[in-house]
Design an enzyme around this catalytic site. Structure first.
Site, PDB file in Angstrom:
ATOM      1  N   ASP A  21       0.482  -1.075   0.042  1.00  0.00           N
ATOM      2  CA  ASP A  21      -0.081   0.167   0.012  1.00  0.00           C
ATOM      3  C   ASP A  21       0.819   1.349   0.165  1.00  0.00           C
ATOM      4  O   ASP A  21       1.802   1.279   0.948  1.00  0.00           O
ATOM      5  CB  ASP A  21      -0.911  -0.020   1.279  1.00  0.00           C
ATOM      6  CG  ASP A  21      -2.018  -0.826   1.272  1.00  0.00           C
ATOM      7  OD1 ASP A  21      -2.331  -1.584   0.272  1.00  0.00           O
ATOM      8  OD2 ASP A  21      -2.820  -0.826   2.252  1.00  0.00           O
ATOM      9  N   LYS A  74      -8.293   0.586  -5.278  1.00  0.00           N
ATOM     10  CA  LYS A  74      -9.294   0.086  -4.886  1.00  0.00           C
ATOM     11  C   LYS A  74     -10.625   0.774  -5.116  1.00  0.00           C
ATOM     12  O   LYS A  74     -10.638   2.095  -5.365  1.00  0.00           O
ATOM     13  CB  LYS A  74      -9.305   0.222  -3.226  1.00  0.00           C
ATOM     14  CG  LYS A  74      -8.300  -0.874  -2.560  1.00  0.00           C
ATOM     15  CD  LYS A  74      -8.286  -0.568  -1.184  1.00  0.00           C
ATOM     16  CE  LYS A  74      -7.071  -1.244  -0.330  1.00  0.00           C
ATOM     17  NZ  LYS A  74      -7.185  -2.762  -0.448  1.00  0.00           N
ATOM     18  N   GLY A  98      -3.238  -7.463   8.263  1.00  0.00           N
ATOM     19  CA  GLY A  98      -2.689  -7.837   9.584  1.00  0.00           C
ATOM     20  C   GLY A  98      -0.946  -7.832   9.358  1.00  0.00           C
ATOM     21  O   GLY A  98      -0.523  -8.075  10.465  1.00  0.00           O
ATOM     22  N   SER A 149      -0.682  -1.240   5.945  1.00  0.00           N
ATOM     23  CA  SER A 149      -0.154  -0.298   7.029  1.00  0.00           C
ATOM     24  C   SER A 149       1.083  -0.795   7.341  1.00  0.00           C
ATOM     25  O   SER A 149       1.815   0.346   8.134  1.00  0.00           O
ATOM     26  CB  SER A 149      -1.272   0.027   8.127  1.00  0.00           C
ATOM     27  OG  SER A 149      -2.650  -0.034   7.519  1.00  0.00           O
TER      28      SER A 149
END
Lengths: 295, 214
Positions: free
Chosen positions: A24, A81, A214, A236
């Site tokens: 990302d 997205k 995650g 992230s």
């Protein structure tokens, strides 16, 4: 005769991303860091999931300015997205020649009943899934790649592990079923019998299976690969850590050498702080889990 | 796949050929499967030691930047160069072709143009006549594919698209801009194995199997 947008061509790009890490990024500089660290593709976003979670509000397709700036910064594939069911966002992303569209639960859903008819597009789609039935429904709608959903923006691998085990375990169960049992299993999975039969016969999904949601450490990345993922999405976990470039390289290395603990150990040294991470039970109590969107 | 079982392997003597597929990143598993169907002892390779014992090497499709970085990071370059220097064949597909060119490993006297056809939306499949594998065209799947922009005199062009070379051969190096491993057509893989067993030098048809394009 030359044909574009065939399912083989759409699935083909996902095949090329196997064994790799999709990162990302929210601007050109992050995209360049990701590419230099060995990412196989980047996901162009306005905010990473951890920030979407923290800031709230409606999360939509990224601004075209952000996506185009990222497209101009790197030569690796650029994904973006669209909201679940928002086929016009997907049309726009296809028009600006994004390489892959992620119909994603991380954004606020646009349609609570229907997903995008992905067969209608030449651009390929990746979709999230928490179990085998969900994965097969998305494939029936035309998804050319599946990622386990996990719980985006948490830095907590527990949900990704749950979803991978659900999907891979579901496949094993199909393999051991007798042929006459498949129609009732298909009904239970709410998936087309044809695809259920194909998975039972081949022992794998008809498209690549990646993991998302995650991953924060090299060990996380190797764990998902050992559980059967064919590649990783990291959100992230990279740009919310203290040394993104180093962590990105380490996660790439661990994804390749996932069966070699010494290499994973070497990659795990001196990485600085991982992202802090969230407890899933607390998010669930607050009704903030993203994974239940668009099942 | 058709129901006829594995393709008949080329005659390779009593020993099965050891063919490794560089598994740093990319669609290596598809190559491993196709080579196994041809009778090779095929395997994923990620370390220099694993490269050293091979009769032939495949560098698969994937992201050329990622694969190039992995080759440097994992110290694979000397092992691949030694493999090449020993005259053992190497087959690169798509990103693998780029990795072999002058700007990367330098084992193919050519320069590739990356993403030459455009972004994914321009990816395509088409029937392609390839010299050296028989008259039947191959169903060629091009994914964000490169082409050969420029090459030296020692490079033999086996197929072109719009005039641009997309399958080439130079000594022990074979390269294709597309992905035979994503189809059932194993003729280029069979050619690689024939090269490894010393039969591929001038052989116009090395065997392999062309099944209906699925």
């Amino acid at each position: 005769m030359s044909e574009r947008g065939t399912f083989r061509v759409k699935r083909g790009l996902a095949e090329m991303l196997k064994g790799g890490v999709i990162m990302d990024v929210t601007n050109a500089e992050q995209a360049r860091i990701a590419e230099a660290s060995g990412a196989v593709a980047v996901m162009a976003l306005e905010r990473v999931p951890a920030d979407i979670r923290a800031e709230g509000g409606v999360a939509r397709m990224a601004s075209l300015k952000v996506i185009e700036e990222i497209q101009n910064a790197v030569t690796i594939p650029v994904m973006a997205k669209a909201r679940i069911g928002h086929f016009v966002e997907a049309q726009v992303l296809q028009a600006i020649e994004v390489d892959y569209v992620d119909e994603s639960e991380v954004l606020t859903p646009a349609d609570e009943a229907n997903h995008i008819d992905k067969h209608a597009f030449e651009v390929p789609f990746v979709c999230g899934a928490t179990n085998l039935g969900e994965a097969l429904r998305r494939i029936a709608e035309g998804a050319a790649m599946i990622r386990s959903k996990g719980e985006a923006g948490t830095g907590n691998i527990v949900e990704a592990v749950r979803h991978l085990r659900e999907i891979v375990g579901g496949i094993r169960r199909l393999q051991s079923a007798r042929r006459e049992e498949l129609p009732s299993i298909a009904k239970e999975l709410q998936a087309p019998l044809e695809i259920v039969e194909e998975v039972a016969e081949t022992g794998w999904l008809p498209v690549p299976l990646f993991c998302a949601g995650g991953i924060a450490t090299p060990a996380d990345a190797a764990l998902t690969m050992q559980l059967g993922a064919e590649g990783n999405f990291v959100g992230s976990g990279i740009f919310k850590s203290s040394d993104p470039e180093r962590r990105a390289r380490a996660i790439v290395e661990a994804t390749t050498h996932y069966k070699d603990p010494e290499r994973i150990a070497a990659a795990s040294r001196e990485l600085g702080e991982a992202m802090r991470g969230d407890d899933i039970a607390q998010l669930a109590a607050e009704g903030e889990l993203l994974q239940h969107r668009g099942a | 796949m058709g129901g006829a079982g594995p393709a008949v392997p080329p005659e390779v003597g009593a020993e099965r050929l050891r063919v490794g597929v560089l598994a740093s990143q990319g669609d290596f598993a598809a190559h491993v499967r196709m080579l196994a169907q041809l009778g090779a002892e095929s395997m994923e390779v990620r370390t220099p030691e694993q490269v050293e014992s091979l009769d032939a090497l495949v560098i698969p499709g994937g992201e050329s930047t990622t694969i190039t970085k992995a080759i440097e990071r994992d110290g694979l370059r000397p092992a691949i160069e030694a493999h090449h220097a020993a005259g053992k064949p190497i087959f690169g597909t798509c990103a693998g072709m780029i990795v072999l060119d002058r700007l990367h490993l330098g084992l193919l006297d050519a320069t590739c143009r990356r993403n030459a056809f455009g972004r994914q939306i321009a990816s395509f499949e088409a029937d392609l006549e390839v010299e050296g594998v028989g008259p039947e065209p191959m169903r060629a799947v091009f994914i964000r594919a490169p082409w050969i922009e420029e090459h030296g005199p020692g490079v033999e062009v086996l197929a072109r698209v719009d005039g641009h070379p997309v399958v080439v051969r130079e000594g022990p190096v074979l390269a294709a801009a597309f992905h035979p491993e994503l189809t059932d057509d194993s003729r280029l893989h069979a050619l690689l194995m024939a090269m490894a067993s010393g039969r591929g030098a001038g052989s116009p048809d090395a065997g392999g199997e062309r099944k209906g394009a699925s």
